[in-house]
Design a protein around this motif. Structure first.
Motif: not given
Length: 333
Positions: A176-197
């Motif tokens: 539902g975040l239709k206005k989201l322009k930038r996502i910055d997730l630098s320096s985390n431990s992300i190993s998986r992201a859903d296909a439709d994330a």
């Protein structure tokens, strides 16, 4: 005899008054008469036609040594009337008179049985603004010890959640975040992201994921302009076939310091910067950047190609660069 004496005194008074009037001269007229005229020789050395006051002759022409004595600054000092009282407020109640028996008001104990503030509803998404810092439509969650993406306000435009311990990105994190322009997730431990994330975010332009543990990239929205996934563990098999072909607005693709075996072609014509240094790229096709069937093609936008730090010898593919404004950066021997 006494009458004659009085007449004599009267005549003497009238005579002295007439003489005083005749000799009285205003002080101003006397000063003007006594003022000596300046001799013409005093002005012979002054050139009044070419007179000019500059910083060089300022001290010579004007004597400022006694300037403060000539000018009286006392007139500029504010005058303060001692003893002036401010007017009393009109609406304030008068204090009790002296000697009155009015009692001192007692403090009431705080009640702990009052109603608790209502919990935020599901549409309000306030927890992120309690854990993070919300300024306008930007949410700052840097170094907040987060393990997952918190619920975000529906008007969020920019999300910064760097230096956390986020391990997974779920498709429901950005619903539902239709206005989201930038996502910055630098320096985390992300190993998986859903296909439709990220695919269903219609306004997303910048996705910044460096210094994580990704082994595959999810599908991207067509609005994406900048993708930065440096310093991950993404092999070529972690990219969908022709993953970037339909991204007509993509300008910056940075996948350096991963485990790629080949250049992820085809690349959109909008691309300006391609960073693939420090991978395991060993070869390329003649159609990787240019259309080998159209020798009139010119890709003016793609000016920044980084292939240094790969085991590929770029001099083995001379026909692969004819449409580029400049050669890629890398090994040519």
């Amino acid at each position: 005899p006494s009458g004659c004496g009085m007449q004599t005194l009267a005549w003497l008074g009238i005579a002295s008054l007439c003489l005083g009037t005749a000799w009285a001269v205003p002080a101003k007229e006397r000063r003007k008469a006594e003022k000596p005229k300046a001799h013409p020789a005093l002005y012979e050395n002054l050139d009044l036609d070419n007179y000019d006051l500059t910083l060089d002759n300022y001290g010579e022409i004007l004597d400022l040594s006694n300037y403060e004595e000539l000018y009286d600054y006392g007139d500029l000092a504010p005058k303060i009337e001692v003893g002036t009282l401010a007017p009393r407020p009109k609406d304030r109640a008068a204090p009790p008179a002296l000697g009155s028996t009015a009692g001192t008001p007692k403090l009431q104990p705080l009640s702990t049985a009052g109603p608790a503030p209502p919990a935020p509803g599901p549409g309000q998404a306030l927890p992120s603004c309690q854990l993070c810092l919300c300024i306008g439509t930007s949410v700052y969650c840097d170094d907040a010890d987060l393990e997952h993406i918190p619920p975000l306000p529906p008007e969020t435009t920019y999300l910064y959640a760097r230096f956390n311990r986020i391990g997974t990105i779920r498709a429901s994190d950005f619903t539902g975040l239709k206005k989201l322009k930038r996502i910055d997730l630098s320096s985390n431990s992300i190993s998986r992201a859903d296909a439709d994330a990220f695919r269903l975010l219609p306004s997303l332009q910048e996705l910044i994921l460096p210094e994580n543990r990704l082994t595959a990239l999810p599908e991207l929205p067509r609005s994406i302009v900048r993708l930065d996934a440096r310093l991950n563990s993404i092999p070529s098999t972690g990219l969908r076939p022709e993953a970037f072909r339909d991204l007509k607005q993509l300008q910056f693709l940075h996948l350096s310091d991963n485990q790629l075996d080949y250049i992820p072609a085809p690349l959109p014509e909008s691309l300006r910067s391609l960073h693939l240094q420090n991978n395991n790229i060993q070869t390329m096709h003649e159609d990787t950047f240019c259309d080998s069937q159209d020798h009139s093609q010119v890709r003016r936008a793609l000016e920044d190609i980084r292939l240094d730090g790969n085991p590929i010898n770029l001099s083995l593919f001379p026909n692969a660069y004819f449409c580029l404004p400049r050669l890629p950066t890398g090994r040519f021997f």
